[in-house]
Design an enzyme around this catalytic site. Structure first.
Site, PDB file in Angstrom:
ATOM      1  N   SER A 100      40.197  28.078  80.104  1.00 20.11           N
ATOM      2  CA  SER A 100      39.820  28.114  78.691  1.00 20.11           C
ATOM      3  C   SER A 100      38.399  28.625  78.465  1.00 20.11           C
ATOM      4  CB  SER A 100      40.035  26.722  78.103  1.00 20.11           C
ATOM      5  OG  SER A 100      39.819  26.738  76.724  1.00 20.11           O
ATOM      6  N   ASP A 243      37.738  31.692  72.142  1.00 17.36           N
ATOM      7  CA  ASP A 243      37.362  31.195  73.464  1.00 17.36           C
ATOM      8  C   ASP A 243      38.117  32.018  74.518  1.00 17.36           C
ATOM      9  OD1 ASP A 243      39.926  30.080  73.234  1.00 17.36           O
ATOM     10  OD2 ASP A 243      39.382  28.300  74.375  1.00 17.36           O
ATOM     11  N   ASP A 245      40.699  31.785  76.517  1.00 18.14           N
ATOM     12  CA  ASP A 245      42.158  31.965  76.566  1.00 18.14           C
ATOM     13  C   ASP A 245      42.755  32.087  75.168  1.00 18.14           C
ATOM     14  OD1 ASP A 245      41.694  29.263  75.989  1.00 18.14           O
ATOM     15  OD2 ASP A 245      43.602  28.655  76.878  1.00 18.14           O
ATOM     16  N   ASP A 247      43.007  30.258  72.424  1.00 19.86           N
ATOM     17  CA  ASP A 247      43.763  29.290  71.619  1.00 19.86           C
ATOM     18  C   ASP A 247      42.886  28.746  70.494  1.00 19.86           C
ATOM     19  OD1 ASP A 247      42.207  27.845  73.394  1.00 19.86           O
ATOM     20  OD2 ASP A 247      43.792  26.450  73.993  1.00 19.86           O
TER      21      ASP A 247
HETATM   22 MG    MG Z   1      41.042  27.408  75.111  1.00 21.54          MG
END
Ligand code: MG
Length: 460
Positions: A100, A243, A245, A247
């Protein structure tokens, strides 16, 4: 039992605690778990843009294949793209290799259920048990898993996201968006998505690069200064920072001001309530009261949960919630899927601006404002439970407290605010959060409660 999974999968420093042996055995444990109920499972695997992505993906893949699970590799994709692929293509499970927003030396492994949602605690514990027992169900040579690749995940996902909003209405406004993907996996989706919505896009850090050369990955104010500056310089409609990744999405208004996640969560929540004519929403106990204010004003209801997006998604599913999310920019749109999704946040924000026809700063100005104060105190893990028990007892005698809830830690409500005292699940610290209408009051209350927690830690 020792825990392997944290609040968001398994994370660690590459080739130290996050190494290829661990990754392979996680693949074997997860594969064994699936084989217990499905004769021939198929699992989708993808990664974010980190340099260790192939190393860990190959190891996890080998583990799965050894148990007789088939693997479909979708390459570098945002986490929500992988989650959507699992659900939409009816795969049995998914794995994303990502840490992440953590620094580039980290990486992690996160599982996805067959509906795209993050694994529940029960499932994680079952996988952990298999992992620690090393009772892997290895297949016969004839039935070893098959490996294949599929390059259609991003196209499938973009099509899905666009189906959730009024594309022609957004297109008419020709928004100018400054997009900062932080060199993360979002670089492969967000620019395409914005172009399909007729936006002029100014790109910052939109080349996937696992060294994160542009900025640190977490979309907190100090990491988004470049984005804030660019928004005001270019007179854009707004800015958005993702961020690693993709999400989570954090927004910057047209003046270049950073919008705290509570505020954007509330603005989107308010819009969703108007769209669905009320309904249930879900958020952790750490979220600002401004969210509950706008939800209840719009015929909605808020259910609070422990901190962590998997639990938010789980409670949303159980209660047929219409919206939910966290105060860190992780918003969940259940009509699309039960996981945090920055692309959905972005297109919804565009739809809000197109519908309301007002600048973002003006829309945010209508969200009630509270002052939040957060502090932490070091606390050895073994003292956390005794300190919590003593605090719970102590709070019964505080006359200023009108309500206590124990959803996560101890949250006490006063007439003009609340205090949350909560031991961290992952670090040897105790967190104290205070929310009040005035800044001075919040700081004053925080000092008072911090001292109580501190004295219990010292004497306990
Ligand atoms: Mg994330």
């Amino acid at each position: 039992m020792t825990r392997l999974f944290g609040t968001n999968g398994i994370r660690g420093v590459v080739n130290q605690d996050m190494n290829s042996t661990l990754a392979m055995e996680i693949g074997q444990a997860y594969g064994t778990y699936l084989k217990n109920t499905i004769p021939r499972p198929t699992c989708v695997i993808g990664t974010d843009a980190r340099l260790s992505n192939h190393m860990l993906k190959s190891a996890v893949t080998a583990g799965f294949l050894s148990t007789g699970c088939d693997i479909v590799d979708v390459g570098v994709v945002p986490t929500p793209t992988l989650q959507y692929t699992v659900k939409e293509k009816h795969f049995d499970a998914g794995v994303i290799i990502t840490a992440s927003h953590n620094p580039p030396l980290y990486n992690g492994i996160k599982g996805t259920a067959n509906d795209g949602a993050e694994l529940t605690k029960d499932v994680e514990e079952a996988i952990e048990q298999i992992y620690f027992s090393k009772q892997f169900l290895l297949s016969d040579w004839r039935t070893v898993g098959r490996y294949s690749t599929w390059s259609g995940a991003i196209e499938l996902y973009i099509k899905g996201v666009l189906s959730q909003v009024d594309v022609s209405k957004i297109k008419k406004h020709h928004f100018h968006v400054v997009l900062d993907c932080g060199n993360g996996a979002g670089s492969l989706v967000a620019p395409l998505l914005l172009k399909k919505l007729g936006c002029t896009v100014t790109l910052l850090n939109c080349e996937p690069d696992g060294r994160f050369p542009g900025r640190h990955s977490e979309p907190i104010p100090e990491n988004l200064t470049g984005l804030m500056k660019k928004v005001s310089e270019t007179h854009a409609s707004f800015g958005v920072g993702l961020d690693g990744d993709a999400d989570r999405a954090i927004f910057i208004d047209e003046n270049g001001s950073y919008l705290w996640g509570d505020k954007s969560l509330s603005l989107v929540g308010q819009y969703m309530m108007k769209k669905t004519k009320g309904g249930i929403t879900v958020t952790p106990v750490t979220t600002s009261t401004c969210f509950e204010d706008v939800i209840t004003q719009n015929n909605g209801k808020v259910i609070y949960t422990k901190v962590g997006s998997p639990i938010v998604a789980e409670v949303m599913k159980k209660n047929q919630a219409v919206f939910g999310g966290e105060e860190n920019g992780g918003l969940i749109f259940p009509a699309f899927q039960y996981c945090r999704d920055s692309a959905m946040s972005l297109v919804t924000m565009l739809e809000i601006l197109a519908s309301e026809e007002k600048p973002l700063s003006e829309l945010i100005a209508h969200i009630p404002s509270y002052e939040m104060f957060k502090t932490k105190i070091s606390c050895p893990n073994e003292k956390k439970i005794p300190v919590m028990d003593r605090l719970a007892e102590e709070m019964k005698h505080h006359k200023e407290i009108i309500r206590i809830d124990r959803i996560d830690g101890l949250k006490v409500f006063m007439t003009d605010g609340w205090v949350l005292m909560r031991p961290s699940g992952t670090e040897p610290i105790f967190r104290v959060y205070v929310e009040a209408k005035q800044k001075q009051k919040a700081e004053q209350v925080a000092t008072y409660y911090k001292n109580i927690v501190d004295s219990f830690i010292q004497s306990g």
